[in-house]
Design a protein around this motif. Structure first.
Motif, short mmCIF file in Angstrom:
data_model
loop_
_atom_site.label_atom_id
_atom_site.label_comp_id
_atom_site.label_asym_id
_atom_site.label_seq_id
_atom_site.Cartn_x
_atom_site.Cartn_y
_atom_site.Cartn_z
N CYS A 171 0.75 -1.21 0.13
CA CYS A 171 0.05 0.13 0.06
C CYS A 171 0.95 1.35 0.02
O CYS A 171 2.06 1.18 0.58
CB CYS A 171 -0.71 0.01 1.17
N LYS A 172 0.37 2.17 -0.45
CA LYS A 172 0.82 3.77 -0.50
C LYS A 172 -0.08 4.76 0.10
O LYS A 172 -1.24 4.60 -0.24
CB LYS A 172 1.63 4.09 -1.79
N VAL A 173 0.23 5.52 0.89
CA VAL A 173 -0.31 6.53 1.53
C VAL A 173 -0.14 7.92 0.68
O VAL A 173 1.35 8.26 0.79
CB VAL A 173 -0.28 6.83 3.00
N MET A 174 -0.90 8.63 0.38
CA MET A 174 -0.52 9.65 -0.75
C MET A 174 -1.32 11.02 -0.16
O MET A 174 -2.54 10.93 0.05
CB MET A 174 -0.60 9.39 -2.14
N ASP A 175 -0.43 11.91 -0.47
CA ASP A 175 -1.12 13.26 -0.09
C ASP A 175 -2.23 13.86 -1.18
O ASP A 175 -1.95 13.12 -2.23
CB ASP A 175 -0.32 14.31 0.61
#
Length: 226
Positions: A171-175
């Protein structure tokens, strides 16, 4: 504990390339703009297991093998989860609120919330949620968005999105600008014929994003997709 000592040793073997100073307690970037943020990439090893017997939870250690965060849940799946530091102090509490239909919201609070008998009455503790996290539902379009993080005062536009597959630990958390601020990755060992499975994985937190906030998102993804 023998099990914990083994886990510390295991962490060091996969973090040799990331020698860092001990983590600082920080605030929540872009959700709250006060305080400090980490200035270097932080690599944490997340173990989907509590160190307490007969208790569900998580154990999180840094690249030096030191305990950083813990979650001890005696009730299995619950409507409230508390992220603690190594000493057992409550850092963040996530509370689930259900509405009619598929909409389920998790509200994140600073400190320990929701239990009046244990709630700390300090001036620094906020009664207002830091943010709201919802599982993403899109029945009309494809995509790999897992969850959205909303500011409590601006819920139509997500402050962060989580893309990928938590079940596969990718997973990636992106702003809002699509900058990756944190990642969940499968843990790789440099020893042949060693597999960590999905219960031990890595949480990579990039500069200017709070590791505690990132770990809280991991806990909510686990509730949503496990």
């Amino acid at each position: 504990m023998k099990m914990f000592s083994k886990f510390k040793s295991l962490s060091r073997t996969v973090h040799e390339e990331q020698e860092q100073e001990p983590m600082e307690q920080t605030t929540y970037p872009r959700i709250r703009n006060e305080g400090k943020s980490v200035c270097c990439t932080t690599s944490l090893t997340v173990w989907r297991k509590s160190l307490l017997i007969s208790c569900n939870g998580f154990t999180v250690i840094d690249s030096n093998g030191n305990l950083v965060y813990r979650v001890d849940n005696y009730m299995g799946r619950t409507d409230q989860i508390t992220l603690m530091d190594a000493s057992g102090k409550s850092i963040l509490t996530m509370c689930r609120r259900r509405k009619l239909g598929l909409l389920v919201s998790w509200f994140m609070y600073e400190g320990e919330m929701g239990n009046k008998s244990r709630r700390r009455s300090t001036s620094s503790e906020s009664e207002s949620p830091i943010c709201c996290v919802r599982k993403h539902f899109n029945i009309l379009k494809g995509g790999n968005v897992q969850a959205c993080v909303y500011r409590t005062d601006k819920r139509r536009c997500a402050a962060f999105v989580v893309e990928g597959s938590y079940a596969n630990r990718t997973c990636k958390v992106m702003d809002e600008s699509r900058r990756v601020v944190a990642e969940i990755k499968r843990k790789e060992a440099d020893t042949k014929h060693v597999s960590f499975g999905v219960d031990i994985f890595q949480l990579i937190v990039y500069p200017d994003f709070d590791p505690g906030f990132a770990m809280a998102l991991v806990l909510l993804l686990d509730q949503m997709f496990e």
